[in-house]
Motif scaffolding. Structure first.
Motif, PDB file in Angstrom:
ATOM      1  N   ASP A  30     -20.881 -28.776  12.793  1.00 56.29           N
ATOM      2  CA  ASP A  30     -20.891 -27.494  12.101  1.00 56.29           C
ATOM      3  C   ASP A  30     -21.909 -26.207  11.942  1.00 56.29           C
ATOM      4  N   LEU A  31     -22.669 -27.874  10.842  1.00 57.94           N
ATOM      5  CA  LEU A  31     -24.031 -26.971  10.452  1.00 57.94           C
ATOM      6  C   LEU A  31     -25.110 -26.208  11.854  1.00 57.94           C
ATOM      7  N   ALA A  32     -25.050 -26.386  12.616  1.00 60.05           N
ATOM      8  CA  ALA A  32     -26.579 -25.943  13.771  1.00 60.05           C
ATOM      9  C   ALA A  32     -25.623 -24.604  13.304  1.00 60.05           C
ATOM     10  N   GLN A  33     -24.248 -24.363  14.494  1.00 57.64           N
ATOM     11  CA  GLN A  33     -23.520 -23.228  14.926  1.00 57.64           C
ATOM     12  C   GLN A  33     -23.312 -22.188  13.752  1.00 57.64           C
ATOM     13  N   PHE A  34     -23.682 -22.893  12.893  1.00 53.87           N
ATOM     14  CA  PHE A  34     -23.355 -22.071  11.100  1.00 53.87           C
ATOM     15  C   PHE A  34     -24.833 -21.464  10.778  1.00 53.87           C
ATOM     16  N   ALA A  35     -25.457 -21.480  11.513  1.00 59.16           N
ATOM     17  CA  ALA A  35     -27.403 -21.658  11.595  1.00 59.16           C
ATOM     18  C   ALA A  35     -27.412 -20.482  12.053  1.00 59.16           C
ATOM     19  N   LYS A  36     -27.292 -20.912  13.532  1.00 54.35           N
ATOM     20  CA  LYS A  36     -27.402 -20.259  14.705  1.00 54.35           C
ATOM     21  C   LYS A  36     -26.756 -18.776  14.529  1.00 54.35           C
ATOM     22  N   ASP A  37     -25.364 -19.120  14.263  1.00 57.21           N
ATOM     23  CA  ASP A  37     -23.891 -17.280  13.753  1.00 57.21           C
ATOM     24  C   ASP A  37     -24.984 -17.189  12.936  1.00 57.21           C
ATOM     25  N   VAL A  38     -25.014 -17.291  11.495  1.00 57.58           N
ATOM     26  CA  VAL A  38     -26.303 -16.866  10.515  1.00 57.58           C
ATOM     27  C   VAL A  38     -27.051 -16.045  10.948  1.00 57.58           C
ATOM     28  N   ILE A  39     -27.864 -16.511  11.539  1.00 58.87           N
ATOM     29  CA  ILE A  39     -29.211 -14.964  12.371  1.00 58.87           C
ATOM     30  C   ILE A  39     -28.526 -14.252  13.403  1.00 58.87           C
ATOM     31  N   GLN A  40     -27.396 -14.614  14.095  1.00 60.13           N
ATOM     32  CA  GLN A  40     -27.400 -13.868  14.977  1.00 60.13           C
ATOM     33  C   GLN A  40     -25.801 -12.357  14.602  1.00 60.13           C
ATOM     34  N   THR A  41     -25.631 -12.536  13.496  1.00 56.73           N
ATOM     35  CA  THR A  41     -24.459 -12.074  13.092  1.00 56.73           C
ATOM     36  C   THR A  41     -24.157 -11.098  11.551  1.00 56.73           C
ATOM     37  N   GLN A  42     -25.190 -11.970  11.323  1.00 55.43           N
ATOM     38  CA  GLN A  42     -25.637 -11.492   9.997  1.00 55.43           C
ATOM     39  C   GLN A  42     -27.034 -10.629   9.296  1.00 55.43           C
ATOM     40  N   GLN A  43     -27.283 -10.644  10.026  1.00 55.84           N
ATOM     41  CA  GLN A  43     -29.471  -9.502   9.899  1.00 55.84           C
ATOM     42  C   GLN A  43     -29.140  -8.715   8.851  1.00 55.84           C
ATOM     43  N   ARG A  44     -27.812  -7.847   8.875  1.00 57.42           N
ATOM     44  CA  ARG A  44     -27.194  -6.668   7.669  1.00 57.42           C
ATOM     45  C   ARG A  44     -27.876  -7.251   5.864  1.00 57.42           C
ATOM     46  N   LEU A  45     -27.286  -8.570   5.960  1.00 58.03           N
ATOM     47  CA  LEU A  45     -28.006  -9.541   4.990  1.00 58.03           C
ATOM     48  C   LEU A  45     -29.099 -10.172   4.416  1.00 58.03           C
ATOM     49  N   LEU A  46     -28.998 -10.725   5.314  1.00 57.37           N
ATOM     50  CA  LEU A  46     -31.245 -11.712   5.429  1.00 57.37           C
ATOM     51  C   LEU A  46     -31.874 -10.180   5.573  1.00 57.37           C
ATOM     52  N   ARG A  47     -31.524  -9.149   5.880  1.00 51.64           N
ATOM     53  CA  ARG A  47     -32.690  -8.465   5.593  1.00 51.64           C
ATOM     54  C   ARG A  47     -33.020  -8.332   4.148  1.00 51.64           C
ATOM     55  N   ASN A  48     -32.225  -8.735   3.604  1.00 55.55           N
ATOM     56  CA  ASN A  48     -32.159  -8.183   1.545  1.00 55.55           C
ATOM     57  C   ASN A  48     -32.899  -9.711   1.160  1.00 55.55           C
ATOM     58  N   ASN A  49     -32.721 -10.647   1.962  1.00 55.14           N
ATOM     59  CA  ASN A  49     -33.853 -11.966   1.505  1.00 55.14           C
ATOM     60  C   ASN A  49     -35.171 -11.629   0.311  1.00 55.14           C
ATOM     61  N   TYR A  50     -35.351 -12.498  -1.060  1.00 55.54           N
ATOM     62  CA  TYR A  50     -35.640 -12.909  -1.316  1.00 55.54           C
ATOM     63  C   TYR A  50     -37.606 -13.390  -0.647  1.00 55.54           C
TER      64      TYR A  50
ATOM     65  N   GLU B 110     -38.525 -14.434   4.048  1.00 56.67           N
ATOM     66  CA  GLU B 110     -37.618 -14.561   5.208  1.00 56.67           C
ATOM     67  C   GLU B 110     -37.299 -15.881   5.843  1.00 56.67           C
ATOM     68  N   LEU B 111     -35.961 -15.932   6.178  1.00 56.77           N
ATOM     69  CA  LEU B 111     -35.906 -17.803   6.371  1.00 56.77           C
ATOM     70  C   LEU B 111     -35.601 -17.370   7.623  1.00 56.77           C
ATOM     71  N   THR B 112     -36.039 -18.802   8.393  1.00 54.59           N
ATOM     72  CA  THR B 112     -35.929 -19.005   9.750  1.00 54.59           C
ATOM     73  C   THR B 112     -34.711 -19.972  10.009  1.00 54.59           C
ATOM     74  N   GLU B 113     -34.318 -19.381  11.079  1.00 56.41           N
ATOM     75  CA  GLU B 113     -32.993 -20.873  11.966  1.00 56.41           C
ATOM     76  C   GLU B 113     -33.129 -21.862  11.356  1.00 56.41           C
ATOM     77  N   GLU B 114     -34.494 -22.682  11.244  1.00 60.06           N
ATOM     78  CA  GLU B 114     -34.539 -23.744  10.638  1.00 60.06           C
ATOM     79  C   GLU B 114     -33.932 -24.511   9.551  1.00 60.06           C
ATOM     80  N   GLN B 115     -35.087 -23.286   9.054  1.00 55.49           N
ATOM     81  CA  GLN B 115     -34.854 -23.555   7.204  1.00 55.49           C
ATOM     82  C   GLN B 115     -33.064 -22.798   6.370  1.00 55.49           C
ATOM     83  N   ILE B 116     -32.483 -22.422   7.223  1.00 49.61           N
ATOM     84  CA  ILE B 116     -31.252 -22.203   7.072  1.00 49.61           C
ATOM     85  C   ILE B 116     -30.352 -23.550   7.682  1.00 49.61           C
ATOM     86  N   LEU B 117     -30.613 -24.058   8.577  1.00 53.32           N
ATOM     87  CA  LEU B 117     -30.263 -25.387   8.634  1.00 53.32           C
ATOM     88  C   LEU B 117     -30.574 -26.146   7.668  1.00 53.32           C
TER      89      LEU B 117
END
Ligand code: FE2
Length: 373
Positions: free
Chosen positions: A337-357, A359-366
């Motif tokens: 599941d993990l790779a799909q989760f990381a991909k989905d997070v990048i694709q659908t959660q930019q509203r949140l990711l823009r507040n990261n301390y 910036e995280l890439t898909e690979e780092q999220i994985l």
């Protein structure tokens, strides 16, 4: 530039009865809550309010299907104010109902988010000490039809009034205390670190964090599942302050990575945040060891009486005593599941990711998911 403002009036009462009298609750009001809450706090007052019980429309966190069914059920009702009394689910549903036009479905709200208008005055009374949702403009739903858990954010959903009543927390089970206070702690830490915060939002975030940590420390030392009740008022205040902090500065990668765990494996929101918190912080420390994270460490160190270099580890250990953490695989999550989760997070959660301390890439999220697995 967006300025810090609090558009919601915040009131504090000792009992629900005091609030009901002051607000003159009556037949034009729609009370949205769980039936248990109604029976314990509302029914004995014979207020004549209209009601909608959330459990009639499904268990757990809100789905698009459940909210559509609620909008259908309310179509022929004539009510003025919406009074939401509950935890995150009830509040998220109430926010959607408050802005829905007569024919709207959940998809319409997401499709026309910039045009949303408030249709009913909204009063929010939290019964947990976690979401802070009574002062934020976000409603989070599991959009089963789209396979994603997603926040809907609009100032039209801000409550007109948030009401903090300590005695509503009386019947909260320990597990709900644990997961909701973890959620509030994560709100305070993520909003404190957010590059989109300001000095005022950080004031709320840091005070919330300090109060939660000092009270957790006492609860753990005093022991037993009832000890938290002595600090119920503090936890309720802190979750509200954390809400004011993240309402401005936003939540970030911890919430973003936790969402798939909620939508796919139905892990409670606060608990899914706990599962991701440690590994997100470790990634932040690895990528950017010097910066605002040092101020966060100093706050934790001050609250828990340790040195800054051991503060995060001390916090993880304390949180583990509030609620035992386990690897993702123990919740049924599969490695595949993990790779799909990381991909989905990048694709659908930019509203949140823009507040990261950082910036995280898909690979780092994985990598974060793998560490938590
Ligand atoms: Fe949250």
């Amino acid at each position: 530039m967006k300025g810090f403002s609090i558009k919601t009036e915040i009131e504090e009462y000792d009992t629900f009865e005091q609030f009901a009298k002051e607000a003159q609750l009556g037949e034009k009001d729609l009370v949205l809550c769980g039936e248990h809450t109604y029976k314990q706090y509302v029914e004995p007052l014979s207020l004549g309010v209209q009601t909608l019980f959330r459990e009639k429309y499904g268990k757990g966190e809100p789905t698009d299907g459940a909210v559509d069914a609620i909008l259908d059920a309310l179509r022929d009702k004539n009510f003025d104010r919406i009074v939401a009394i509950g935890g995150g689910t009830v509040i998220d549903i109430a926010k959607a109902v408050a802005v829905a036009a007569p024919e709207d479905k959940v998809d319409d709200l997401y499709d026309h988010v910039s045009e949303l208008e408030k249709r009913h005055p909204l009063i929010i009374v939290p019964t947990t000490c976690g979401t802070g949702s009574e002062v934020t403009n976000i409603s989070v739903m599991n959009r089963v039809s789209k396979g994603v858990k997603m926040g809907l954010a609009s100032d039209a959903m801000l409550a007109d009034k948030a009401v903090l009543i300590t005695n509503l927390l009386d019947s909260m089970p320990y597990q709900v205390f644990a997961t909701s206070s973890i959620d509030a702690m994560v709100h305070s830490a993520e909003s404190f670190l957010s590059p989109n915060g300001c000095s005022i939002s950080r004031l709320f975030s840091s005070e919330a964090l300090k109060l939660i940590l000092t009270c957790w420390d006492k609860v753990v030392k005093e022991g037993g599942e009832e000890a938290w009740k002595r600090y119920a008022a503090e936890f309720l205040e802190a979750s509200n302050w954390a809400g004011l902090g993240f309402g401005y500065a936003g939540c970030a990668a911890v919430h973003a990575c936790a969402y798939p765990l909620g939508s796919v494996y139905h892990i409670p929101h606060g608990q899914s945040n706990q599962l991701m918190f440690q590994d997100v912080m470790k990634m932040y420390k690895k990528l950017c060891p010097d910066g605002r994270i040092n101020e966060l460490e100093a706050l934790i160190a001050e609250s828990l009486h340790v040195t800054p270099d051991t503060s995060l580890e001390t916090l993880y250990a304390l949180m583990d005593k509030v609620l035992k953490k386990a690897p993702l695989k123990e919740f049924g999550v599969r490695e595949s599941d993990l790779a799909q989760f990381a991909k989905d997070v990048i694709q659908t959660q930019q509203r949140l990711l823009r507040n990261n301390y950082v910036e995280l890439t898909e690979e780092q999220i994985l990598e974060i998911y793998r560490a938590a697995f």
